[in-house]
Every structure is written in C-alpha cells, then in structure tokens.
Design a protein around this motif. Structure first.
Motif, short mmCIF file in Angstrom:
data_model
loop_
_atom_site.label_atom_id
_atom_site.label_comp_id
_atom_site.label_asym_id
_atom_site.label_seq_id
_atom_site.Cartn_x
_atom_site.Cartn_y
_atom_site.Cartn_z
N GLY A 67 0.76 -1.16 0.00
CA GLY A 67 0.22 0.07 -0.06
C GLY A 67 0.96 1.32 0.03
N VAL A 68 1.89 1.10 0.67
CA VAL A 68 2.78 2.35 0.69
C VAL A 68 3.47 2.59 -0.46
CG1 VAL A 68 4.90 3.19 1.81
CG2 VAL A 68 3.03 2.35 3.16
N LEU A 69 4.26 1.51 -0.94
CA LEU A 69 4.99 1.68 -1.97
C LEU A 69 4.34 1.69 -3.61
CD1 LEU A 69 8.13 -0.64 -1.12
CD2 LEU A 69 7.91 1.90 -1.25
N SER A 70 3.16 1.39 -3.42
CA SER A 70 2.29 1.29 -4.87
C SER A 70 2.31 2.65 -5.33
CB SER A 70 0.83 0.65 -4.53
OG SER A 70 0.25 1.75 -3.51
N VAL A 71 2.27 3.78 -4.67
CA VAL A 71 2.47 5.09 -4.97
C VAL A 71 3.53 5.43 -5.93
CG1 VAL A 71 0.80 6.10 -3.56
CG2 VAL A 71 3.07 6.36 -2.93
N ASP B 68 9.90 9.41 2.65
CA ASP B 68 8.65 9.35 3.53
C ASP B 68 7.68 10.40 2.89
OD1 ASP B 68 8.76 6.91 4.49
OD2 ASP B 68 9.90 7.79 6.42
N GLY B 69 8.36 11.67 2.96
CA GLY B 69 7.49 12.79 2.60
C GLY B 69 7.10 12.57 1.10
N LEU B 70 7.75 12.16 0.37
CA LEU B 70 7.18 11.87 -1.12
C LEU B 70 6.06 10.92 -1.03
CD1 LEU B 70 10.80 12.15 -2.87
CD2 LEU B 70 8.74 13.52 -3.40
N ILE B 71 6.05 9.93 -0.50
CA ILE B 71 5.26 8.74 -0.36
C ILE B 71 4.08 9.06 0.39
CG2 ILE B 71 4.88 6.52 0.69
CD1 ILE B 71 7.80 5.62 0.39
N ASN B 72 4.11 9.78 1.40
CA ASN B 72 3.06 10.24 2.09
C ASN B 72 2.13 11.18 1.49
OD1 ASN B 72 4.03 8.62 4.16
ND2 ASN B 72 4.55 10.56 5.52
N ALA B 73 2.87 12.28 0.50
CA ALA B 73 1.97 13.11 -0.21
C ALA B 73 1.27 12.28 -1.22
CB ALA B 73 3.09 14.20 -0.94
N GLY B 74 2.04 11.19 -2.11
CA GLY B 74 1.25 10.58 -2.91
C GLY B 74 0.12 9.76 -2.30
N ILE B 75 0.20 9.19 -1.13
CA ILE B 75 -0.84 8.32 -0.70
C ILE B 75 -2.11 9.24 -0.26
CG2 ILE B 75 -1.60 7.28 1.17
CD1 ILE B 75 1.09 5.90 1.87
N ARG B 76 -1.87 10.66 0.05
CA ARG B 76 -2.91 11.53 0.34
C ARG B 76 -3.53 11.82 -0.68
NH1 ARG B 76 0.79 13.34 4.78
NH2 ARG B 76 -0.48 13.28 6.63
N TRP B 77 -2.65 12.18 -1.79
CA TRP B 77 -3.19 12.59 -3.31
C TRP B 77 -3.89 11.43 -3.89
CZ3 TRP B 77 -2.28 10.15 -8.03
CH2 TRP B 77 -2.60 10.95 -9.15
N ARG B 78 -3.75 10.34 -3.74
CA ARG B 78 -4.47 9.08 -4.36
C ARG B 78 -5.88 8.95 -3.69
NH1 ARG B 78 -1.83 3.61 -3.90
NH2 ARG B 78 -2.13 3.81 -1.88
N LYS B 79 -5.62 9.14 -2.29
CA LYS B 79 -6.96 9.10 -1.67
C LYS B 79 -7.75 10.15 -1.97
CE LYS B 79 -9.53 7.12 1.87
NZ LYS B 79 -9.75 5.88 1.75
#
Length: 369
Positions: free
Chosen positions: A189-193, A353-364
């Motif tokens: 789930g984390v790395l899929s972005v 982590d910053g790049l990943i977290n931003a991607g997860i929020r964007w996808r949501k």
C-alpha cells in the motif's frame, strides 16, 4: 524563567492518535495476535511449511503493528513529563529537548495517520518491487541502480526485511533490472504510489561533452501473494529457461543452472529468479510472482472495461510520476502532488517518506473526488 505551554500541540497529537487507534482497532489487533500465537504453538505447525510461514509472518506483522502503537502511546505520556521538567528547570536546553520531541511525534503520528488511508484490497500485504532501466544508455542503467539503492535504504531505515530476488547487471554501469521483496505490513500500500516512470536529469558522468542527459527508469510494485490460486496457467502457456546466476559485469556466481526465467507466451510477461539455491525453489518463486502479475493484469482489464462502459477511459495515474534534477537547482519533484525536496542526496539515501505520504494523500483525494 521560561514559560513553555505546548498544551494545544499535545492535545492535537492526542486527538489524532485517538483517531488512529480507532481506525487500527487495537483490540482487534490484540485478538489477532492471540489467535495467531495459538496457531503458532500447534505441535504440527511446520508439517505444512507454507501455512507455517503464513502464520508466523502474519503474527510478526501484527506484533509490529501493535508495538508501533504502544511506542507512540508511551512517548505521548512521557512528553507531558518532559514538558513539566522543562518548566521546572526553566532553561532553554530543556525546552529545546521538549520541542524536539513534539516535532518528532508530529512526524511519527503523521506517518501513522497516512497508514490509515491504506484501505485497498491488497494494501496490507508485503511488496515485490521491480525496477527496469529505460531510455538513456549507461545513465539509465546507473539511474535504475540508484533507485534500487534508494528503496533498499528506505527499507533499512524502517527496519523492514528485504530479499533481492533477481538482478540483471548492465554491461557498463548499473543494472538493466532488479526485483526485490520488502516484507513488512502495508509495504504494498505504501510503495504502490511509487509505481510509474521516474526521470533523471543531470550532467552525465559517462560522457565527455559535459552535456545534460535525461534518462528514465520504470518502477513496478505488486503485492506479495502467498497463493495466487485465482489464476491457473496452462503448462503450454509457459516457456521455462534455466541459466547460471550472474553478478556485476556478467560474472558467473553459480556453477549450476539454478536460475530460472519464466515467459508467459500469451502476454509476453517475463519473470526471472536467481536468489534461491535450487532450480525448484527459483521456479516456485517465479511462478508465484507470475501468477500475481497475471491476476493484477486481469483485474486491470476488468476495471478498464468498466470505465469504458461508463464512458470514461481516462487513466487516473500519469505514467511519468517524478523528476530528479541533479544539476543547477538540485531538486526532486513529484509531478502528481507537486511535493518537492531540495536535497536529492537525502532522497537517494532513502529519505522518501515525505514523497510517499504526499502520494498516498493525493491518491486518496483522487479516489474520493
């Protein structure tokens, strides 16, 4: 005497953490651990190796999840004591220590909060990551190796177990491709972005003209499936090639033909494995990844058909997701979220982590729109 009153920040942290606990369902996690511990203690557990590995892996994942929650809970309790001591001491060093702990907890709780956004069908699984070099010659193969190191360093920072399953080295610098497994809760789930095309722009270290070179590498992320029984693959649809495992520059590192390459003839999907010691083990591992890729391909085709029937065939994700600039401005920019990091060296050292977290929020947000 210094007046230090971070009560508002602490209350905000506690409110966010309470929401996280509710979403995670801590009581449910404890119940899962108790059930899995009971299964793990069964005398005949290892009579079925595959099931034993599933049980012990699930138990380890659940225990880690609970440990993370409990660690944050303790730190929040300790934070209030730290603030009291800082006010009693009344010196800048004590206040600075308390402020640093607040900042650290904001980051840790923020990361936990992002995890609560991972509610996809496979998000909680471990991940299998494949990196392939694209256009750009030696720069591209070197870039592919840089990305591989970036993800491995990220896993190391988070203390996630990693197993490199296959590496194809380039004749010059870097790698043509690599596949590795990151065994951690929600790794998929984390790395899929991170899946998509990554672009590197820099002054090439391989040319003599000191010209800017643009190169590309593709990142594929799939969930690790212990059993992919939904996909049956006829033997006639597979070509099996065996070869010797190799190291950098094509150097042979194995004296037997233990490495295995599976080619799925109808789709052209190729999976290679050389990490295991025997041909049988490599073939089983390759088959598992092949089944997973075919299952995901099947689901993607079904989703695309549904979009077509609905009159909307526009993909929600662009192919090129991120640019890395190693000349002039020195910048890493995610093209979907607009998130930027002005220190590419730290990014390539695993600080993503910053790049990943931003991607997860964007996808949501995209899913909810």
């Amino acid at each position: 005497m210094l007046e230090f009153d971070p009560s508002a920040e602490i209350q905000a942290l506690r409110t966010t953490f309470a929401n996280i606990r509710e979403v995670v369902d801590v009581d449910g996690v404890r119940a899962d651990i108790a059930r899995l511990e009971q299964e793990a203690s069964e005398p005949g557990l290892w009579d079925d190796t595959a099931n034993a590995q599933r049980v012990t892996s699930a138990l380890s994942h659940r225990q880690s999840e609970l440990a993370r929650i409990q660690a944050v809970e303790r730190r929040l309790d300790d934070l209030e004591v730290l603030v009291e001591l800082a006010n009693e001491m009344g010196d800048e060093d004590s206040v600075a220590e308390a402020r640093k702990e607040i900042t650290d907890l904001e980051r840790v709780i923020g990361d936990l909060e992002v995890k609560t956004l991972l509610d996809g069908e496979y998000d909680e699984r471990s991940a299998v990551v494949t990196i392939r070099s694209g256009a750009g010659g030696d720069d591209a193969t070197d870039f592919a190796e840089m990305l591989m190191r970036m993800y491995l360093r990220w896993a190391e920072r988070n203390k996630y177990p990693v197993k490199v399953m296959d590496t194809s080295y380039a004749e010059g610098a870097g790698i043509k491709s690599a596949t590795f497994e990151i065994d951690a809760p929600y790794a998929y789930g984390v790395l899929s972005v991170e899946a998509g095309t990554h672009r590197l722009a820099r002054i090439s270290p391989f040319g003599s003209a000191d010209k800017r070179q643009t190169s590309f590498a593709a990142v594929e992320v799939i969930p690790l499936m212990e059993e992919a029984q939904e996909v049956e693959i006829p033997e006639n649809d597979i070509r099996v090639d065996v070869f010797r495992s190799s190291g950098p520059g094509g150097q042979s590192v194995n004296t037997t033909d233990s490495a295995v390459r599976l080619t799925h003839l109808p789709t052209g999907i190729v999976v290679s494995m050389q990490n295991e010691k025997s041909q049988i083990q490599n073939r089983a591992a390759a088959m598992r990844v092949l089944q997973t890729r075919l299952l995901l391909l099947q689901r993607e085709e079904e989703a695309a058909k549904k979009k077509e029937l609905a009159g909307n065939i526009t993909a929600s994700w662009g192919d090129q997701i991120r640019s890395y600039f190693l000349y002039g401005q020195q910048l890493v920019k995610d093209l979907r979220t607009g998130f930027e990091v002005g220190n590419p060296a730290s990014v390539f050292d695993g600080d993503i982590d910053g790049l990943i977290n931003a991607g997860i929020r964007w996808r949501k947000r995209k899913i909810e729109d």
